[in-house]
Every structure is written in structure tokens, then in C-alpha cells.
Scaffold this motif. Structure first.
Motif, PDB file in Angstrom:
ATOM      1  N   SER A   1       0.840  -1.194   0.000  1.00 47.52           N
ATOM      2  CA  SER A   1       0.000   0.000   0.000  1.00 47.52           C
ATOM      3  C   SER A   1       0.885   1.257   0.000  1.00 47.52           C
ATOM      4  O   SER A   1       0.545   2.268  -0.600  1.00 47.52           O
ATOM      5  N   LEU A   2       2.022   1.169   0.696  1.00 45.93           N
ATOM      6  CA  LEU A   2       2.986   2.280   0.661  1.00 45.93           C
ATOM      7  C   LEU A   2       3.453   2.532  -0.760  1.00 45.93           C
ATOM      8  O   LEU A   2       3.522   3.652  -1.235  1.00 45.93           O
ATOM      9  N   ASN A   3       3.753   1.412  -1.406  1.00 47.72           N
ATOM     10  CA  ASN A   3       4.221   1.460  -2.780  1.00 47.72           C
ATOM     11  C   ASN A   3       3.170   2.102  -3.678  1.00 47.72           C
ATOM     12  O   ASN A   3       3.481   2.950  -4.519  1.00 47.72           O
ATOM     13  N   LEU A   4       1.910   1.712  -3.423  1.00 48.22           N
ATOM     14  CA  LEU A   4       0.804   2.297  -4.177  1.00 48.22           C
ATOM     15  C   LEU A   4       0.778   3.807  -3.973  1.00 48.22           C
ATOM     16  O   LEU A   4       0.646   4.559  -4.924  1.00 48.22           O
ATOM     17  N   ALA A   5       0.958   4.186  -2.672  1.00 50.74           N
ATOM     18  CA  ALA A   5       0.918   5.612  -2.368  1.00 50.74           C
ATOM     19  C   ALA A   5       1.984   6.372  -3.161  1.00 50.74           C
ATOM     20  O   ALA A   5       1.720   7.430  -3.706  1.00 50.74           O
ATOM     21  N   SER A   6       3.216   5.770  -3.230  1.00 49.74           N
ATOM     22  CA  SER A   6       4.253   6.526  -3.912  1.00 49.74           C
ATOM     23  C   SER A   6       4.070   6.495  -5.429  1.00 49.74           C
ATOM     24  O   SER A   6       4.364   7.472  -6.099  1.00 49.74           O
ATOM     25  N   SER A   7       3.542   5.377  -5.948  1.00 50.31           N
ATOM     26  CA  SER A   7       3.310   5.406  -7.393  1.00 50.31           C
ATOM     27  C   SER A   7       2.051   6.237  -7.689  1.00 50.31           C
ATOM     28  O   SER A   7       1.858   6.702  -8.794  1.00 50.31           O
TER      29      SER A   7
ATOM     30  N   LYS B   1       1.797   9.040  -6.618  1.00 48.32           N
ATOM     31  CA  LYS B   1       2.291  10.411  -6.611  1.00 48.32           C
ATOM     32  C   LYS B   1       2.223  10.959  -8.034  1.00 48.32           C
ATOM     33  O   LYS B   1       3.210  11.381  -8.623  1.00 48.32           O
ATOM     34  N   VAL B   2       1.014  10.901  -8.579  1.00 49.01           N
ATOM     35  CA  VAL B   2       0.847  11.354  -9.953  1.00 49.01           C
ATOM     36  C   VAL B   2       0.721  12.865  -9.940  1.00 49.01           C
ATOM     37  O   VAL B   2       0.037  13.440  -9.099  1.00 49.01           O
ATOM     38  N   CYS B   3       1.394  13.457 -10.868  1.00 50.01           N
ATOM     39  CA  CYS B   3       1.436  14.912 -10.938  1.00 50.01           C
ATOM     40  C   CYS B   3       0.040  15.514 -10.976  1.00 50.01           C
ATOM     41  O   CYS B   3      -0.794  15.143 -11.803  1.00 50.01           O
ATOM     42  N   ASN B   4      -0.209  16.428 -10.104  1.00 51.06           N
ATOM     43  CA  ASN B   4      -1.466  17.169 -10.099  1.00 51.06           C
ATOM     44  C   ASN B   4      -1.625  17.885 -11.448  1.00 51.06           C
ATOM     45  O   ASN B   4      -0.690  18.539 -11.923  1.00 51.06           O
ATOM     46  N   SER B   5      -2.804  17.765 -12.041  1.00 47.96           N
ATOM     47  CA  SER B   5      -2.942  18.249 -13.420  1.00 47.96           C
ATOM     48  C   SER B   5      -2.841  19.771 -13.510  1.00 47.96           C
ATOM     49  O   SER B   5      -2.317  20.314 -14.476  1.00 47.96           O
TER      50      SER B   5
ATOM     51  N   GLU C   1      14.314  18.658 -12.697  1.00 52.05           N
ATOM     52  CA  GLU C   1      14.092  19.987 -12.110  1.00 52.05           C
ATOM     53  C   GLU C   1      12.835  20.073 -11.241  1.00 52.05           C
ATOM     54  O   GLU C   1      12.523  21.129 -10.706  1.00 52.05           O
ATOM     55  N   ILE C   2      12.084  18.972 -11.123  1.00 52.44           N
ATOM     56  CA  ILE C   2      10.809  19.028 -10.399  1.00 52.44           C
ATOM     57  C   ILE C   2      10.796  18.012  -9.262  1.00 52.44           C
ATOM     58  O   ILE C   2      11.252  16.884  -9.429  1.00 52.44           O
ATOM     59  N   GLN C   3      10.243  18.433  -8.105  1.00 50.72           N
ATOM     60  CA  GLN C   3       9.930  17.476  -7.047  1.00 50.72           C
ATOM     61  C   GLN C   3       8.532  17.751  -6.544  1.00 50.72           C
ATOM     62  O   GLN C   3       8.064  18.890  -6.567  1.00 50.72           O
ATOM     63  N   CYS C   4       7.870  16.661  -6.098  1.00 51.55           N
ATOM     64  CA  CYS C   4       6.490  16.780  -5.642  1.00 51.55           C
ATOM     65  C   CYS C   4       6.351  16.264  -4.219  1.00 51.55           C
ATOM     66  O   CYS C   4       7.214  15.537  -3.734  1.00 51.55           O
ATOM     67  N   ASP C   5       5.242  16.597  -3.576  1.00 49.38           N
ATOM     68  CA  ASP C   5       4.919  15.981  -2.295  1.00 49.38           C
ATOM     69  C   ASP C   5       4.151  14.684  -2.554  1.00 49.38           C
ATOM     70  O   ASP C   5       3.937  14.297  -3.708  1.00 49.38           O
TER      71      ASP C   5
END
Ligand SMILES: *[C@@H]1O[C@H](CO)[C@@H](O)[C@H](O)[C@H]1NC(C)=O
Ligand SMILES: *[C@@H]1O[C@H](CO)[C@@H](O)[C@H](O)[C@H]1NC(C)=O
Ligand SMILES: *[C@@H]1O[C@H](CO)[C@@H](O)[C@H](O)[C@H]1NC(C)=O
Ligand SMILES: *[C@@H]1O[C@H](CO)[C@@H](O)[C@H](O)[C@H]1NC(C)=O
Ligand SMILES: *[C@@H]1O[C@H](CO)[C@@H](O)[C@H](O)[C@H]1NC(C)=O
Ligand SMILES: *[C@@H]1O[C@H](CO)[C@@H](O)[C@H](O)[C@H]1NC(C)=O
Ligand SMILES: *[C@@H]1O[C@H](CO)[C@@H](O)[C@H](O)[C@H]1NC(C)=O
Length: 387
Positions: free
Chosen positions: A23-29, A31-35, A69-73
Motif C-alpha cells: 500500500s505504501l508502494n501504491l501511495a508513492s506510485s 504520486k501522480v502529478c497534479n494536473s 528539475e521538479i519534485q512533488c509531495d
């Protein structure tokens, strides 16, 4: 087919642990970029005509995992944009930059053709902690709307074409740790409020057109690490309060190339500084108290091109001094023997009124004769032998 169920019922804990991991793995994958953020970034890319730095910003891939150049939460909101060094980023910073509401870290610099003012939309980035626009060609004043960025800890607007005074609105940014406004065309006085920013540890205002005195409030900074006010038109002397800095040791203190004059207050001899640069000013009188054996942190002392006048025979040299430049003053007397025992990497005592034997010892004769030349009567290696 049967095996996983069987294992789950027997090794219940292992199984739930594995489920938890997946489920952790699911959470990190997930991490889809907010549109909204993705569209904002694409707008920036298109604004700069698809400049090379944005080459990985492909509309068909995920901005959080696939764009450099990009990082997300964890929720796919863009928190960091760090792009630098390109000749093909041309034009002004687009207003779209303000449409990244979760941005904490913005570093957009070393673009020599990025011009125009700092856009007001930057003021919308309320969660920004780090703003670095160094090395662009930005013009206009330092805008007041920067004071809306209450969480800002790092502000670097250095190496641009900014004009006007340092605005008092910056005093509202009480969390600032680093301020660099170096290498611009800023004028007016250095505001006293910098001295009251409790967390300020680095202040770089060098290479501007700043006038007026060095504010005495700067001695109040409890966490000062480095300060550089060089290459301005500052007048007056060093404030007497600089003898009692709130910081135990200051690593770097530079006020070179200014119009500072008069004697240095004796109290300044008590300041604990590692690298001290006072060169190219109009300081007069005694500076012998800047030297003393108990100044164990002092490694660089550069006071050249001033009007200092004192007897060098009497100075007591600190043991870790590695770089000494007292050239182009009116310093008289002789070179103390202890000079030959210091771990010197560079020395220049030329263009003074010094006299007598250059101390023996392996160190001093390795330097060029020019470093001792144009004195009253210095002699011995590396100069000609004494009579
Ligand atoms: C930039 O890329 C987009 C998408 O690939 C394209 O539609 C647009 O024409 C390009 N713009 C320029 C100036 O090349
Ligand atoms: C995007 O990044 C993910 C995760 O790093 C990777 O598995 C995938 O192959 C990448 N996609 C592209 C098109 O590069
Ligand atoms: C920088 O901006 C000024 C206008 O403010 C412009 O005249 C100059 O050509 C620009 N320099 C570069 C390298 O783009
Ligand atoms: C200064 O920094 C410390 C540690 O990072 C922090 O706890 C404190 O709130 C900061 N002070 C101000 C005025 O922001
Ligand atoms: C600083 O000194 C320079 C050279 O001596 C002089 O031209 C300039 O007017 C002085 N500036 C101020 C603000 O005193
Ligand atoms: C000066 O700094 C050194 C560390 O470099 C420290 O050991 C010494 O105690 C300091 N002296 C004073 C007077 O604070
Ligand atoms: C400098 O000080 C030394 C040592 O106290 C003394 O012998 C010498 O006469 C002084 N030189 C001058 C020019 O005052």
C-alpha cells in the motif's frame, strides 16, 4: 494459486506487513502529478519556447517522476522547481510561476537572457522557503510583495540589474537565514533591520551602490556566519558595537572597496573573526590591535590599500595566520621574528615604511621579493642582504 492464501492465514503478520508495504508502494506510485501543476509547468515551458532546460517536460509523462528539475509531495503537488544555466531561456518570468500553490523551493537562475521585473505573481507563492533568482538579467526594484512570503528562509536575488533601495518591507521576513542582493545597482543605506533578524547567518550586499554607514545593529545578530558589504560606497568607520558581536565566531567579514575612513574603534579588536577583509578603504591610525596571539581563529587578515600607520615591531601575531596583506599603508617599524614561524601561504607587506631584517626561517624566503619591496629599508632574503 492456493499458496498465497495459505501463507496469509498461517503467517498473518508477515502477510499484513507485506500488504502494508504494497500500500505504501501504491501511495508513492500514486504520486501522480497534479494536473493543475502540470499545466502550469507546461505553460512555463511553452512561454520559453520549449527551451532546452525543459526538454524532459513531456506532456505525456508524469511531472513528478519523469521531469527533471521538479519534485512533488506525496499528493503530486509540485514543491520544488530548480532550473539553471541556459542561454535559450529568453524573455520575462511568466505570471504562471505564481500558480504553483505548494511550491517551497524555487531556484530559477543563471539565465543571462531572463529579463524584466520580478513578477508580482511570485507573491502568491505563500509556502515558499527558498527563492533563488541569482544570475539572471532581472531589472526594476526589489518588490514589496516579497514580504508576503512569510516562510522565506533563503533569498538570493544576486547578479541581476536590480535598482532602487533595499525596501523596508523585507523586515517582515523574520525567518530569513540568508540574504544575497549582491552584484546589482542598489542604492541608499543598508537598513538597520537586518540586525534584528534573529536567524540571519549570511548577508551578502557586495557590489552595489550602497551609501551611508555600516549599521551598528548588525552586531546583534546571534547567528552570523558571513557578511560581505564590499564594493559599495559606504562611509564612516566600523561601528564601536562590532567589538561585541552576539555571535562567538564570525567566519567571514568583508567591507573591502568602500569609502570607509577614520580610525577603527579599539573595541573591534575583541571581535572573533576567521577571515577579515578591510582592504581598499581610507582607514587611518592604529590597527595593531587586530593582531594578537589569542586570536586563534584568525587565518586571513587583509588590510591593504588604506592609510594605517603604526609600529609593526610591536604586533603579536596569531598562530594560525595564513594570509597576511598589509601592503600600501604607512606601517613602520620592523617585521616581528614570529612572522617566520607562522603557517603563511601568502604575505604582502610592500609599499610601507618598514625597516630591518626580514625574519629568517624557511617560510618567508619562498615568497617573491615584490611582496617585501618598496619599504624604507627591509633587507635579507628574499631581498638583498643587509649591510
Ligand atoms: C513547444 O512544444 C509544444 C508541444 O510539443 C508544441 O505544440 C509547440 O509548438 C512548441 N513550441 C515551440 C515554439 O517550439
Ligand atoms: C517515468 O518514471 C517511472 C518511475 O521512475 C518509470 O518507471 C517510467 O519508466 C518513466 N516513464 C518514462 C516514459 O520515462
Ligand atoms: C538585460 O536586460 C536589458 C534591459 O533591462 C537589456 O538591454 C540587455 O540586452 C539584457 N541583457 C541580456 C544579456 O539579455
Ligand atoms: C529560527 O530558526 C529556528 C530553528 O530553525 C526556528 O525554530 C525559529 O522559529 C526561527 N526563528 C524565527 C524568528 O523564524
Ligand atoms: C567614494 O570615493 C570615491 C573615490 O575616492 C569618490 O569618487 C566618491 O564620490 C566617494 N563616494 C562617496 C559616497 O563618498
Ligand atoms: C573565538 O573563536 C574560537 C573558535 O574559532 C573559540 O575557540 C574562542 O573561544 C573564541 N573566542 C572568544 C573570545 O569568543
Ligand atoms: C617600534 O617599536 C620598537 C619596539 O618597541 C622600537 O624599538 C622602535 O623604536 C619603534 N619604531 C618606531 C619608528 O617608533
Amino acid at each position: 494459486m492456493h499458496a498465497p492464501t495459505l501463507r496469509c492465514s498461517i503467517l498473518f503478520f508477515t502477510c499484513t506487513f507485506l500488504l502494508f508495504l504494497s500500500s505504501l508502494n501504491l501511495a508513492s506510485s500514486a504520486k501522480v502529478c497534479n494536473s493543475h501543476d502540470k499545466n502550469t509547468l507546461l505553460e512555463i515551458k511553452y512561454h520559453f519556447n520549449n527551451a532546452s532546460v525543459f526538454a524532459t517536460w513531456d506532456p505525456d509523462t508524469d511531472c513528478c517522476s519523469n521531469w527533471t528539475e521538479i519534485q512533488c509531495d506525496a499528493h503530486g503537488r509540485v514543491t520544488m522547481l530548480e532550473a539553471s544555466i541556459a542561454d535559450d531561456v529568453i524573455g520575462e518570468i511568466p505570471p504562471a510561476i505564481g500558480e504553483l500553490p505548494y511550491l517551497q523551493f524555487l531556484s530559477f537562475g543563471s539565465f543571462p537572457h531572463l529579463s524584466g521585473p520580478i513578477p508580482p505573481s511570485i507573491g502568491k507563492l505563500k509556502t515558499l522557503q527558498h527563492l533563488d533568482l541569482n544570475g539572471n538579467n532581472l531589472s526594476g526594484p526589489i518588490p514589496d510583495f516579497l514580504s508576503q512570503l512569510k516562510d522565506l528562509e533563503y533569498l538570493d536575488l544576486g547578479s541581476n540589474n536590480l535598482i532602487g533601495q533595499i525596501p523596508s518591507s523585507l523586515s517582515k521576513l523574520s525567518k530569513l537565514k540568508l540574504v544575497s542582493l549582491a552584484t546589482n545597482h542598489l542604492s541608499g543605506h543598508i537598513p538597520a533591520f537586518f540586525g534584528y533578524m534573529k536567524n540571519l547567518s549570511e548577508l551578502y550586499l557586495l557590489d552595489n551602490k550602497l551609501t551611508g554607514p555600516i549599521p551598528s545593529s548588525l552586531s546583534q545578530l546571534p547567528n552570523l556566519f558571513a557578511i560581505n558589504l564590499g564594493l559599495n560606497q559606504l562611509t564612516g568607520s566600523i561601528p564601536a558595537s562590532f567589538g561585541s558581536f552576539k555571535t562567538p565566531v564570525i567566519n567571514f567579514f568583508s567591507i573591502y572597496y568602500n569609502n570607509l575612513s577614520g580610525p577603527i574603534p579599539r573595541s573591534f579588536g575583541k571581535a572573533n573573526i576567521t577571515e577579515l577583509n578591510l582592504y581598499h578603504n581610507k582607514f587611518t591610525g592604529d590597527a595593531s590591535f587586530l593582531f594578537s596571539r589569542d586570536k586563534t581563529s584568525l587565518t586571513t587578515l587583509d588590510i591593504d590599500h588604506n592609510l594605517f600607520s603604526f609600529n609593526f615591531s610591536k604586533v603579536d601575531l596569531p598562530q594560525n595566520l595564513a594570509n597576511l596583506d598589509i601592503s600600501h599603508n604607512n606601517i613602520y617599524g620592523s617585521l616581528p621574528n614570529r612572522l617566520g614561524q607562522l603557517p603563511l601561504k601568502s604575505i604582502d607587506v610592500s609599499f610601507n615604511q618598514l625597516c630591518g631584517h626580514i625574519p629568517t626561517g624557511r617560510r618567508l624566503k619562498q615568497f617573491k621579493p615584490a611582496m617585501f619591496s618598496n619599504n624604507k629599508c627591509l633587507c635579507g632574503p628574499p631581498l638583498a642582504p643587509c649591510n
